[in-house]
Design an enzyme around this catalytic site. Structure first.
Site, PDB file in Angstrom:
ATOM      1  N   ASP A  92       0.871  -1.177   0.000  1.00 50.95           N
ATOM      2  CA  ASP A  92       0.000   0.000   0.000  1.00 50.95           C
ATOM      3  C   ASP A  92       0.909   1.229   0.000  1.00 50.95           C
ATOM      4  O   ASP A  92       1.479   1.578   1.030  1.00 50.95           O
ATOM      5  CB  ASP A  92      -0.903  -0.011   1.236  1.00 50.95           C
ATOM      6  CG  ASP A  92      -1.847   1.175   1.275  1.00 50.95           C
ATOM      7  OD1 ASP A  92      -2.269   1.647   0.201  1.00 50.95           O
ATOM      8  OD2 ASP A  92      -2.168   1.642   2.383  1.00 50.95           O
ATOM      9  N   GLU A  98      -1.309  -1.269  -4.883  1.00 55.29           N
ATOM     10  CA  GLU A  98      -2.552  -0.537  -5.116  1.00 55.29           C
ATOM     11  C   GLU A  98      -2.285   0.624  -6.062  1.00 55.29           C
ATOM     12  O   GLU A  98      -1.294   1.338  -5.920  1.00 55.29           O
ATOM     13  CB  GLU A  98      -3.116  -0.017  -3.796  1.00 55.29           C
ATOM     14  CG  GLU A  98      -4.490   0.584  -3.944  1.00 55.29           C
ATOM     15  CD  GLU A  98      -5.113   0.911  -2.603  1.00 55.29           C
ATOM     16  OE1 GLU A  98      -6.033   0.185  -2.201  1.00 55.29           O
ATOM     17  OE2 GLU A  98      -4.663   1.880  -1.970  1.00 55.29           O
ATOM     18  N   ASP A 100      -2.458   0.809   7.449  1.00 55.95           N
ATOM     19  CA  ASP A 100      -1.692   0.687   6.201  1.00 55.95           C
ATOM     20  C   ASP A 100      -1.280  -0.761   5.953  1.00 55.95           C
ATOM     21  O   ASP A 100      -1.295  -1.239   4.816  1.00 55.95           O
ATOM     22  CB  ASP A 100      -0.472   1.608   6.231  1.00 55.95           C
ATOM     23  CG  ASP A 100      -0.864   3.072   6.340  1.00 55.95           C
ATOM     24  OD1 ASP A 100      -1.646   3.545   5.499  1.00 55.95           O
ATOM     25  OD2 ASP A 100      -0.402   3.741   7.280  1.00 55.95           O
TER      26      ASP A 100
END
Length: 168
Positions: A8, A67, A139
């Site tokens: 991420d 992502e 996260d």
């Protein structure tokens, strides 16, 4: 078994999560957050690169997923996030890994069932799918969700099938 790292991207906090995928079974391996060091952009990016490189060297994933970033109203913020995303793509590529990319809504829909889930819902569903996992924060939960998404959308499954076929 295929080991997958989900990443991420973030300039301050870059979440990472590693799972093992065996058929349709998922198992938690590790997760955490890389925090950039310093105030100079170049050194912050170097710090993230070094930390993520150590994680990949330590856990030796065979597949990676990152992502995709969305562009928001703050162009400067989007640009900075894009630089962190560059590190998230570069480090696995340097290790010879193919990198899958997933939109945030795809990750949320895969893990939660709804494309606009909040961070709390994501963390809850990650815990449900990876029982016993101690998650290092939002996260890291997002990174594990990205890895789970990769496992379900064929990135890891296709690799596992190729490895099994090669061994047969």
């Amino acid at each position: 078994m295929i080991r997958v790292i989900g990443i991420d991207p973030g300039l301050r906090n870059l979440g990472w999560g590693i799972i093992d995928v065996t058929g349709s079974r998922l198992a938690h391996v590790a997760n955490g957050v890389c925090q950039s060091q310093g105030s100079d952009m170049a050194y912050r990016l170097l710090s993230l690169h070094a930390q993520l490189s150590r994680i990949i060297t330590t856990y030796r994933p065979q597949s990676a997923a990152v992502e995709q970033t969305f562009v928001n109203k703050d162009g400067a913020g989007s640009l900075k996030l894009g630089q962190a995303r560059g590190i998230a793509l570069l480090v696995p590529a340097q290790a010879g890994l193919e990198v899958g990319e997933y939109a945030p809504n795809t990750v949320k829909k895969t893990v939660v069932g709804v494309g606009h889930a909040d961070k709390g819902q994501i963390a809850h569903m990650v815990r449900m799918q990876l029982p016993g996992a101690e998650i290092a924060g939002p996260d890291a939960a997002d990174a594990l969700a990205i890895a789970i998404c990769h496992a379900h959308h064929g990135g890891a499954s296709a690799l596992a099938a190729a490895v099994a076929k090669a061994g047969a």
